[in-house]
Design a protein around this motif. Sequence first.
Motif, PDB file in Angstrom:
ATOM      1  N   VAL A 105       0.940  -1.642  -0.135  1.00  0.00           N
ATOM      2  CA  VAL A 105      -0.245   0.103  -0.158  1.00  0.00           C
ATOM      3  C   VAL A 105       0.700   1.326   0.046  1.00  0.00           C
ATOM      4  CG1 VAL A 105      -0.171   0.460   2.903  1.00  0.00           C
ATOM      5  CG2 VAL A 105      -1.867   1.075   1.186  1.00  0.00           C
ATOM      6  N   GLY A 106       2.332   1.018   0.092  1.00  0.00           N
ATOM      7  CA  GLY A 106       3.241   1.953   0.297  1.00  0.00           C
ATOM      8  C   GLY A 106       2.884   3.471  -0.265  1.00  0.00           C
ATOM      9  N   GLY A 107       2.776   2.697  -2.270  1.00  0.00           N
ATOM     10  CA  GLY A 107       2.992   3.192  -3.110  1.00  0.00           C
ATOM     11  C   GLY A 107       1.427   4.073  -3.281  1.00  0.00           C
ATOM     12  N   LEU A 108       0.225   4.284  -2.341  1.00  0.00           N
ATOM     13  CA  LEU A 108      -1.171   4.406  -3.275  1.00  0.00           C
ATOM     14  C   LEU A 108      -1.303   5.891  -3.285  1.00  0.00           C
ATOM     15  CD1 LEU A 108      -4.175   3.906  -3.545  1.00  0.00           C
ATOM     16  CD2 LEU A 108      -4.430   3.512  -1.472  1.00  0.00           C
ATOM     17  N   GLU A 109      -1.198   6.011  -1.908  1.00  0.00           N
ATOM     18  CA  GLU A 109      -0.480   7.785  -2.320  1.00  0.00           C
ATOM     19  C   GLU A 109       0.269   8.747  -2.915  1.00  0.00           C
ATOM     20  OE1 GLU A 109       0.489  12.263   0.008  1.00  0.00           O
ATOM     21  OE2 GLU A 109       1.812  10.031  -0.511  1.00  0.00           O
ATOM     22  N   PRO A 110       1.466   8.861  -3.114  1.00  0.00           N
ATOM     23  CA  PRO A 110       2.701   8.867  -3.999  1.00  0.00           C
ATOM     24  C   PRO A 110       1.910   8.701  -5.011  1.00  0.00           C
ATOM     25  CG  PRO A 110       3.650   7.219  -2.697  1.00  0.00           C
ATOM     26  CD  PRO A 110       2.373   7.630  -2.243  1.00  0.00           C
ATOM     27  N   LEU A 111       1.413   8.047  -5.603  1.00  0.00           N
ATOM     28  CA  LEU A 111       0.377   7.536  -6.715  1.00  0.00           C
ATOM     29  C   LEU A 111      -0.759   8.383  -7.467  1.00  0.00           C
ATOM     30  CD1 LEU A 111       0.154   5.648  -9.471  1.00  0.00           C
ATOM     31  CD2 LEU A 111      -1.384   4.533  -8.356  1.00  0.00           C
ATOM     32  N   LEU A 112      -1.247   8.494  -6.699  1.00  0.00           N
ATOM     33  CA  LEU A 112      -2.352   9.621  -5.856  1.00  0.00           C
ATOM     34  C   LEU A 112      -1.865  10.996  -6.478  1.00  0.00           C
ATOM     35  CD1 LEU A 112      -5.359   7.656  -3.809  1.00  0.00           C
ATOM     36  CD2 LEU A 112      -5.172   7.731  -6.642  1.00  0.00           C
ATOM     37  N   LEU A 113      -1.358  10.959  -5.409  1.00  0.00           N
ATOM     38  CA  LEU A 113      -1.254  12.729  -5.593  1.00  0.00           C
ATOM     39  C   LEU A 113       0.281  13.019  -6.772  1.00  0.00           C
ATOM     40  CD1 LEU A 113      -0.642  15.201  -3.908  1.00  0.00           C
ATOM     41  CD2 LEU A 113       1.640  14.356  -3.133  1.00  0.00           C
ATOM     42  N   TRP A 114       0.446  12.374  -7.861  1.00  0.00           N
ATOM     43  CA  TRP A 114       1.149  12.270  -8.368  1.00  0.00           C
ATOM     44  C   TRP A 114       0.354  12.471  -9.756  1.00  0.00           C
ATOM     45  CZ3 TRP A 114       1.673  10.488 -13.226  1.00  0.00           C
ATOM     46  CH2 TRP A 114       2.420  11.175 -14.453  1.00  0.00           C
ATOM     47  N   ASN A 115      -0.795  11.692  -9.423  1.00  0.00           N
ATOM     48  CA  ASN A 115      -1.214  11.621 -10.522  1.00  0.00           C
ATOM     49  C   ASN A 115      -2.656  13.184 -10.600  1.00  0.00           C
ATOM     50  OD1 ASN A 115      -0.994   9.633 -11.817  1.00  0.00           O
ATOM     51  ND2 ASN A 115      -3.049   8.368 -11.121  1.00  0.00           N
ATOM     52  N   ILE A 116      -3.027  13.787  -9.574  1.00  0.00           N
ATOM     53  CA  ILE A 116      -3.933  15.194  -9.463  1.00  0.00           C
ATOM     54  C   ILE A 116      -2.980  15.800  -9.476  1.00  0.00           C
ATOM     55  CG2 ILE A 116      -3.726  15.357  -7.195  1.00  0.00           C
ATOM     56  CD1 ILE A 116      -6.380  15.545  -8.661  1.00  0.00           C
ATOM     57  N   ILE A 117      -2.146  15.983  -9.085  1.00  0.00           N
ATOM     58  CA  ILE A 117      -0.644  17.351  -9.121  1.00  0.00           C
ATOM     59  C   ILE A 117      -0.957  16.817 -10.829  1.00  0.00           C
ATOM     60  CG2 ILE A 117       1.253  17.716  -8.799  1.00  0.00           C
ATOM     61  CD1 ILE A 117       1.555  16.886  -5.896  1.00  0.00           C
ATOM     62  N   LYS A 118      -0.429  16.245 -11.644  1.00  0.00           N
ATOM     63  CA  LYS A 118      -0.120  16.531 -12.826  1.00  0.00           C
ATOM     64  C   LYS A 118      -2.159  15.878 -13.537  1.00  0.00           C
ATOM     65  CE  LYS A 118       3.681  14.515 -14.355  1.00  0.00           C
ATOM     66  NZ  LYS A 118       4.455  15.305 -14.664  1.00  0.00           N
ATOM     67  N   GLU A 119      -2.872  16.536 -13.425  1.00  0.00           N
ATOM     68  CA  GLU A 119      -4.487  17.106 -14.087  1.00  0.00           C
ATOM     69  C   GLU A 119      -4.347  18.073 -13.822  1.00  0.00           C
ATOM     70  OE1 GLU A 119      -7.662  14.386 -15.037  1.00  0.00           O
ATOM     71  OE2 GLU A 119      -5.199  14.078 -15.707  1.00  0.00           O
ATOM     72  N   LEU A 120      -3.467  18.694 -12.505  1.00  0.00           N
ATOM     73  CA  LEU A 120      -3.898  20.108 -12.195  1.00  0.00           C
ATOM     74  C   LEU A 120      -3.040  21.175 -13.250  1.00  0.00           C
ATOM     75  CD1 LEU A 120      -2.675  19.699  -8.462  1.00  0.00           C
ATOM     76  CD2 LEU A 120      -5.485  21.341  -9.396  1.00  0.00           C
ATOM     77  N   SER A 121      -1.308  20.624 -13.752  1.00  0.00           N
ATOM     78  CA  SER A 121      -0.549  21.608 -14.466  1.00  0.00           C
ATOM     79  C   SER A 121      -0.557  21.310 -15.854  1.00  0.00           C
ATOM     80  CB  SER A 121       0.569  20.468 -14.193  1.00  0.00           C
ATOM     81  OG  SER A 121       0.586  18.845 -14.805  1.00  0.00           O
ATOM     82  N   ARG A 122      -2.382  20.263 -16.232  1.00  0.00           N
ATOM     83  CA  ARG A 122      -2.259  20.223 -17.307  1.00  0.00           C
ATOM     84  C   ARG A 122      -3.705  20.761 -17.616  1.00  0.00           C
ATOM     85  NH1 ARG A 122      -1.106  13.898 -17.825  1.00  0.00           N
ATOM     86  NH2 ARG A 122       1.311  14.011 -18.535  1.00  0.00           N
ATOM     87  N   GLN A 123      -4.151  21.487 -16.272  1.00  0.00           N
ATOM     88  CA  GLN A 123      -5.695  22.361 -16.680  1.00  0.00           C
ATOM     89  C   GLN A 123      -6.054  21.790 -16.892  1.00  0.00           C
ATOM     90  OE1 GLN A 123      -4.498  25.499 -18.835  1.00  0.00           O
ATOM     91  NE2 GLN A 123      -3.743  26.985 -17.371  1.00  0.00           N
ATOM     92  N   ARG A 124      -6.139  19.712 -16.061  1.00  0.00           N
ATOM     93  CA  ARG A 124      -7.229  19.586 -16.420  1.00  0.00           C
ATOM     94  C   ARG A 124      -8.465  19.131 -15.126  1.00  0.00           C
ATOM     95  NH1 ARG A 124      -4.645  15.469 -20.443  1.00  0.00           N
ATOM     96  NH2 ARG A 124      -4.311  14.631 -18.067  1.00  0.00           N
ATOM     97  N   TYR A 125      -8.471  19.862 -14.496  1.00  0.00           N
ATOM     98  CA  TYR A 125      -8.921  20.143 -13.003  1.00  0.00           C
ATOM     99  C   TYR A 125     -10.457  20.469 -12.287  1.00  0.00           C
ATOM    100  CZ  TYR A 125      -9.463  20.032  -8.094  1.00  0.00           C
ATOM    101  OH  TYR A 125      -9.287  19.854  -6.995  1.00  0.00           O
TER     102      TYR A 125
END
Length: 273
Positions: free
Chosen positions: A75-95
């Motif tokens: 489970v240790g990669g769950l939070e980093p994966l979710l955080l990476w994904n949502i930050i990418k969405e924000l940077s691509r203005q797809r939020y």
Amino acid sequence: MGSRMRVCLLGTGGAANEARHQAGVLVEWGEGARAGRILLDTGTGLDIVRLLIAAKCEPAEVRDIFVSHQHMDHVGGLEPLLLWNIIKELSRQRYPPSDETRVYAARRVLADIEELFGAIATAVPRLFSDKLRWVEAADGEPAELRGGARLTTFLVDHEPPGGGAMGCVVERDGTRLVYSGDTRPTKQLIEAARGADVLIHESGGLDAQAAEVHQLGHSTAGDAARVAAAAGVGRLILTHVPADRLAEPMLAEARAAFSGPVEIASDLGIIEV
């Protein structure tokens, strides 16, 4: 890809195997509107993002995630994966994201994940808002996945007792893949795996060390092979390798107990089902 599944064994090492990445399996199927994928366990830390990229999968496209239990190598990669994904969405203005992300796990495991997220004060739930859904997985209960596949979860026997550890079946158009999660030998896994095309089964060592392996909540290579034989699976993949020096002895032990094809998993190894 058609009706077949493509499986990438992202991380295949046990919790203390420094030569490998930890538990993670990416399962993909279909094309176009019938395409889908699910991540089975998330390894540790941001490694899961690096491994998905190495497997030529855009991490932000992983919208279905199954967590077998609450140990950090799963489970240790769950939070980093979710955080990476949502930050990418924000940077691509797809939020906010156009589609929700679903995390499937037993009730006890979901509660422990919530406690973990609180302890590290992550912004993930707030950033995802209503686009992050925690799906309580129950023993034997199926859930429909994107692209026409189905996830069915089943209880296994791991530590801590009553902790909600689960394995799962991913099936689509008659093709069945079974993932054991971490478990001692259990009849429930045999029933879930009956007739499966592929069984990805953890192995914590050899029959000669069975008492120690079982005490830690794991199966031996011989145990995994006997499950595969009893269930009549088409192919057995041994994963969660505790130390690479045991890989060949584990393979030999499994082949002695199961007459079908047996392989030792390798990081970023590909299986066509």
